[in-house]
Design a protein around this motif. Sequence first.
Motif: not given
Length: 253
Positions: A184-203
């Motif tokens: 909903s629009l009244d939710s304050q969201l944060e997303i946690y992303i972890a790179n699970p690899t030994s390489k540089i990834i593009n997001v």
Amino acid sequence: MNLKILLKKIIRSSISIFIRNNFNLSPVDIDTDFLNQKSSISDAFCWRTERGYKTVIKFSNLVKIFFNQNSQIKILFFTKENVKIKETIINSNNLSYEILINKEYMNGVEDYGTFYIFHNLDKIKDEAIISNRCYVGYSLNNELPSFVHGNTLVKYETSSASRKDIIKNTFFLKRQYIVQNLYSLDSQLEIYIANPTSKIINVNFDNKNFKMRPFNCKIIKTNLTKISLKSDCMFLRPIIFECKKEFLNVHHG
């Protein structure tokens, strides 16, 4: 060598997986070939001590429960830039444990990062494979914590080495991960992303592109009602922190 075994070795080789993933030919998101040897596997769990957050880790002594053996449990803490800042060793016969992660426990650090949990399996004769998915709770401003279990397998240890790259990458194709929830629009969201690899990834998130270095993590604030990620990582599964007034809900993507 048996022809069937030989074909399997060829199909599951790193070169073959690279080709399959990049041309979308029965791609391999998660490589589990290491499961034929004694292994302790860990997720890239999230810890938070910043902005009023505290983290509670609840986990079981799986070696004691399933094999009735004493075992050493090791927890490794890293910054969001993948710099090791703390190591906790537990030698106990207790069946379960609970650890409060606050700024005092982290020697004054008010930030976020990743941690990994491993069991020492040297005393076990069987080819045991253990993955301690844990339950990790997050408390904001001393309210009751919201708990979530492990997110995705990232690293594992054998008797001789520490290994990684369970999650695979692609070069030509982009994988999309859509969170199965509408906010909903009244939710304050944060997303946690972890790179699970030994390489540089593009997001790509919210029409913005960025790179993540190996095993780095990132927390992003957003007001989107639909969360979608694109990446050259085959399985980039986020953790969602949703705040509504004083209520905090934490869950997987």
